[in-house]
Design an enzyme around this catalytic site. Structure first.
Site, PDB file in Angstrom:
ATOM      1  N   GLY A 170       0.831  -1.204   0.000  1.00  0.00           N
ATOM      2  CA  GLY A 170       0.000   0.000   0.000  1.00  0.00           C
ATOM      3  C   GLY A 170       0.861   1.246   0.000  1.00  0.00           C
ATOM      4  N   GLY A 171       0.523   2.180   0.899  1.00  0.00           N
ATOM      5  CA  GLY A 171       1.225   3.461   0.939  1.00  0.00           C
ATOM      6  C   GLY A 171       2.703   3.328   1.222  1.00  0.00           C
ATOM      7  N   GLY A 405      24.599   5.335 -32.952  1.00  0.00           N
ATOM      8  CA  GLY A 405      24.166   6.296 -31.936  1.00  0.00           C
ATOM      9  C   GLY A 405      24.727   5.948 -30.572  1.00  0.00           C
ATOM     10  N   ALA A 406      24.958   4.665 -30.341  1.00  0.00           N
ATOM     11  CA  ALA A 406      25.470   4.247 -29.034  1.00  0.00           C
ATOM     12  C   ALA A 406      26.855   4.828 -28.787  1.00  0.00           C
ATOM     13  CB  ALA A 406      25.491   2.720 -28.947  1.00  0.00           C
TER      14      ALA A 406
HETATM   15  C1  HXC Z   1      -3.525  -1.861  11.112  1.00  0.00           C
HETATM   16  C2  HXC Z   1      -2.387  -3.810  10.771  1.00  0.00           C
HETATM   17  C3  HXC Z   1      -2.189  -3.471   9.418  1.00  0.00           C
HETATM   18  C4  HXC Z   1      -2.703  -2.234   8.962  1.00  0.00           C
HETATM   19  C5  HXC Z   1      -1.270  -5.369   9.770  1.00  0.00           C
HETATM   20  N1  HXC Z   1      -1.816  -4.986  10.935  1.00  0.00           N
HETATM   21  N2  HXC Z   1      -1.496  -4.457   8.820  1.00  0.00           N
HETATM   22  N3  HXC Z   1      -3.054  -3.014  11.610  1.00  0.00           N
HETATM   23  N4  HXC Z   1      -3.367  -1.467   9.853  1.00  0.00           N
HETATM   24  N5  HXC Z   1      -2.513  -1.835   7.720  1.00  0.00           N
HETATM   25  C6  HXC Z   1      -1.788  -5.733  12.184  1.00  0.00           C
HETATM   26  C7  HXC Z   1      -2.617  -6.971  12.139  1.00  0.00           C
HETATM   27  O1  HXC Z   1      -3.951  -6.660  12.472  1.00  0.00           O
HETATM   28  C8  HXC Z   1      -1.957  -7.828  13.197  1.00  0.00           C
HETATM   29  O2  HXC Z   1      -2.364  -7.368  14.460  1.00  0.00           O
HETATM   30  C9  HXC Z   1      -0.497  -7.473  13.062  1.00  0.00           C
HETATM   31  O3  HXC Z   1      -0.463  -6.202  12.395  1.00  0.00           O
HETATM   32  C10 HXC Z   1       0.279  -8.461  12.240  1.00  0.00           C
HETATM   33  O4  HXC Z   1      -0.429  -8.683  11.034  1.00  0.00           O
HETATM   34  P1  HXC Z   1      -0.747 -10.144  10.486  1.00  0.00           P
HETATM   35  O5  HXC Z   1      -1.781  -9.980   9.443  1.00  0.00           O
HETATM   36  O6  HXC Z   1      -1.027 -11.070  11.611  1.00  0.00           O
HETATM   37  O7  HXC Z   1       0.654 -10.551   9.877  1.00  0.00           O
HETATM   38  P2  HXC Z   1       0.951 -11.344   8.542  1.00  0.00           P
HETATM   39  O8  HXC Z   1       0.120 -12.576   8.483  1.00  0.00           O
HETATM   40  O9  HXC Z   1       2.417 -11.508   8.490  1.00  0.00           O
HETATM   41  O10 HXC Z   1       0.503 -10.413   7.354  1.00  0.00           O
HETATM   42  C11 HXC Z   1       1.140  -9.163   7.147  1.00  0.00           C
HETATM   43  C12 HXC Z   1       0.379  -8.337   6.082  1.00  0.00           C
HETATM   44  C13 HXC Z   1      -1.100  -8.291   6.464  1.00  0.00           C
HETATM   45  C14 HXC Z   1       0.532  -9.028   4.718  1.00  0.00           C
HETATM   46  C15 HXC Z   1       1.041  -6.984   6.009  1.00  0.00           C
HETATM   47  O11 HXC Z   1      -1.202  -7.867   7.834  1.00  0.00           O
HETATM   48  C16 HXC Z   1      -1.880  -7.345   5.617  1.00  0.00           C
HETATM   49  O12 HXC Z   1      -2.266  -7.689   4.511  1.00  0.00           O
HETATM   50  N6  HXC Z   1      -2.165  -6.159   6.177  1.00  0.00           N
HETATM   51  C17 HXC Z   1      -2.994  -5.203   5.478  1.00  0.00           C
HETATM   52  C18 HXC Z   1      -2.282  -4.609   4.280  1.00  0.00           C
HETATM   53  C19 HXC Z   1      -3.061  -3.490   3.706  1.00  0.00           C
HETATM   54  O13 HXC Z   1      -4.039  -3.697   2.973  1.00  0.00           O
HETATM   55  N7  HXC Z   1      -2.710  -2.247   4.111  1.00  0.00           N
HETATM   56  C20 HXC Z   1      -3.435  -1.061   3.770  1.00  0.00           C
HETATM   57  C21 HXC Z   1      -2.973  -0.636   2.442  1.00  0.00           C
HETATM   58  S1  HXC Z   1      -3.796   0.761   1.883  1.00  0.00           S
HETATM   59  P3  HXC Z   1      -2.493  -8.348  15.723  1.00  0.00           P
HETATM   60  O14 HXC Z   1      -2.999  -7.463  16.805  1.00  0.00           O
HETATM   61  O15 HXC Z   1      -3.409  -9.419  15.321  1.00  0.00           O
HETATM   62  O16 HXC Z   1      -1.068  -8.848  15.949  1.00  0.00           O
HETATM   63  C22 HXC Z   1      -2.681   1.922   1.966  1.00  0.00           C
HETATM   64  C23 HXC Z   1      -3.109   3.141   1.274  1.00  0.00           C
HETATM   65  C24 HXC Z   1      -2.104   4.249   1.431  1.00  0.00           C
HETATM   66  O17 HXC Z   1      -1.617   1.757   2.461  1.00  0.00           O
HETATM   67  C25 HXC Z   1      -1.949   4.974   0.129  1.00  0.00           C
HETATM   68  C26 HXC Z   1      -1.092   6.194   0.296  1.00  0.00           C
HETATM   69  C27 HXC Z   1      -0.665   6.665  -1.056  1.00  0.00           C
END
Ligand code: HXC
Length: 511
Positions: A170-171, A405-406
């Protein structure tokens, strides 16, 4: 007083635990170090000064008011030294909300970015994070925007390096994308804008995280990453090595390290590096290794567009950027990927006053619909543009072919090459003899004896360095074994070079 000190130590100890021992153990189980362990390895022992250790997130939505208030909020920030030189650092802490970015987390990073820029020192980001803190919504998006803006303002002023050591989604991907270099750790890191689940929903493709954005994808196919390392420890030690090559800012001198390699050293093996058969390849990296101090070469993008080699070495202890066509791959031809790769490297060197040494053995630009449809004209122009605008010392050596050209593009005299050398084996021409004769003497194509005679004639007239040398396009035809000495002397002569381009707001490089 004692109890106050103890209370501080307790608070610090609790902050250092991040998301807790269970999550630290899980991190280790995946073969990853924690944010603080990584910083310890990156910086000189005991040099890390941590800031904002007690910052906490302020979100109250989606149950965050009831969530643990974890000091530090998922990112460890501060500064320290690498071999005595200041660097700023932030490291995402995956044990705290998956390293996700909240408003306060972003403020910690921007504070460090501002300090790095104000104090003109490199900044290194260690990424291991799940993107925007989903519970925070626009506050997190705003935080990203603030980070991005600073990336752009710092670009070309201080070196910015990103090391991806876990998820980067994501971001989180766009800040690294605007830094100078991205490195990854094999098997534990991946980068993508949207993950496999979203990809499945939108395009119905089924891919794993590794297939979508693992280190092998980004170092070979997409070229997003500049290099990959086997594990956290190797990656961090290599970052220390890289920092040693880089100046602290665009106004700082190049770092100068003691060299025990005589700059006047001859290397007799270079006299036979270029094979007698002009179509036989040889490894240009051998030349780089034999010219650079102690053969030390930090390659950038080694797995992508291998037909051109880019990376840092040193001459007389000072950093040099090497750019070299690689005859071992596609005969060293320039294609879109090679042009983009080298252009970006040349621009980095120019931005940070790193002299460029170019080794040329190039049969031309790669013909074909795939290249033309893919924008070869604009991609090739990027490299041409980058060399032409560069004002740093440029020393060029043509080892064999410099066709079409290179020839112009590869830091020729016409693009303000400062010292342009050729080996006696150099062939500087519009094209190879066979192709040239088949065009000029098309009527004779059926007569093989005549064609052979014309080809020989063309080879004798043009396939040497002397036609170019007669015009002053080549300053000197040098003996291969003296290459290190000649380049070192040229760079020493150019040390105080001054050259300025006309004032402009910025140029308009063909993006
Ligand atoms: C809040 C988050 C989080 C997030 C992970 N966690 N990502 N909390 N916001 N974005 C938390 C989980 O809830 C979990 O909490 C802990 O972190 C570990 O995550 P897991 O999922 O258990 O770990 P894993 O299985 O290794 O997976 C990691 C991951 C997955 C692939 C990163 O967590 C994931 O897909 N997260 C979401 C990714 C995402 O969609 N992000 C938003 C993108 S949008 P607990 O308490 O259970 O330990 C974005 C837009 C910005 O970024 C654009 C700006 C230009």
């Amino acid at each position: 007083m004692k109890h106050v000190l103890e209370a501080l130590e307790d608070r610090r100890a609790s902050a250092r635990l991040g998301g807790g021992q269970a999550r630290i153990d899980a991190q280790h189980k995946r073969g990853k170090l924690t944010a603080r362990e990584r910083i310890e390895l990156l910086l000189d022992h005991g040099s890390f000064e941590e800031y904002d250790m007690f910052v906490q997130q302020r979100c109250v939505d989606f149950g965050m008011d009831k969530a643990d208030k974890i000091p530090g909020d998922g990112v460890v920030t501060g500064w320290g030294t690498v071999n005595g030189r200041t660097v700023f650092v932030f490291a995402k802490d995956f044990t705290v909300f998956g390293g996700s970015l909240s408003e306060t987390h972003a403020q910690k990073i921007t504070k460090i970015q501002d300090m790095a820029l104000k104090n003109r020192a490199p900044i290194i980001g260690l990424f291991d994070a799940g993107g925007a803190r989903i519970q925070e919504g626009v506050a997190a998006l705003g935080g990203y925007g603030e980070v991005f803006q600073r990336n752009v303002l710092a670009s070309g002023v201080i070196p910015q390096i990103s090391l991806i050591m876990g998820p980067c989604a994501g971001g989180d991907v766009y800040s690294p994308a605007m830094t100078d270099f991205i490195f990854m750790v094999r098997d534990t890191s991946y980068m993508f804008v949207t993950g496999p689940d979203v990809v499945k929903t939108v395009t119905n493709e089924t891919v794993t995280a590794e297939e979508l954005g693992g280190a092998s994808v980004h170092t070979t196919k997409s070229s997003i990453a500049d290099r990959a390392f086997d594990n956290d420890v190797e990656a961090l030690l290599q970052m220390r090595r890289l920092i040693d090559f880089l100046p602290s800012s665009n106004r700082d001198d190049l770092p100068e390290w003691p060299s025990f390699d005589d700059s006047g050293r001859d290397d007799a093996s270079l006299d036979t590096l270029v094979p007698d058969n002009p179509n036989k390849p040889y490894d240009i990296k051998e030349l780089i290794a034999k010219v650079a101090d102690e053969g030390d070469f930090f390659e950038i993008q080694e797995a992508h567009a291998k037909n051109i080699v880019t990376g840092f070495g040193r001459m007389e202890g000072r950093t040099v950027g090497f750019v070299a066509n690689q005859p071992m791959v596609l005969a060293g031809v320039l294609d879109s990927d090679a042009s983009r790769k080298a252009a970006r490297f040349v621009r980095f060197c120019d931005a940070f006053n790193i002299p460029i040494v170019t080794f040329v053995d190039v049969p031309g630009f790669l013909p074909g619909t795939a290249q033309e449809y893919g924008g070869l004209i604009k991609h090739g122009a990027k490299l041409l543009f980058a060399y032409a605008e560069a004002t740093v010392p440029k020393v060029t050596l043509i080892t064999r072919k410099a066709f079409g050209g290179a020839y112009d593009v590869m830091a020729s005299k016409h693009l303000r090459g400062d010292v342009n050398y050729a080996w006696p084996s150099a062939q500087i021409a519009v094209m190879g003899a066979k192709g040239a004769v088949e065009i000029i003497f098309r009527a004779d194509i059926g007569d093989s004896a005549k064609i052979a005679e014309r080809t020989k004639e063309y080879e004798e007239r043009f396939l040497s360095p002397f036609v170019a040398a007669e015009r002053g396009y080549i300053d000197e035809v040098i003996i291969p074994h003296s290459t290190r000495r000649r380049i070192a002397r040229a760079l020493a002569m150019l040390r105080h070079k001054e050259l300025e381009n006309p004032w402009k707001k910025h140029d308009n490089i063909p993006l």
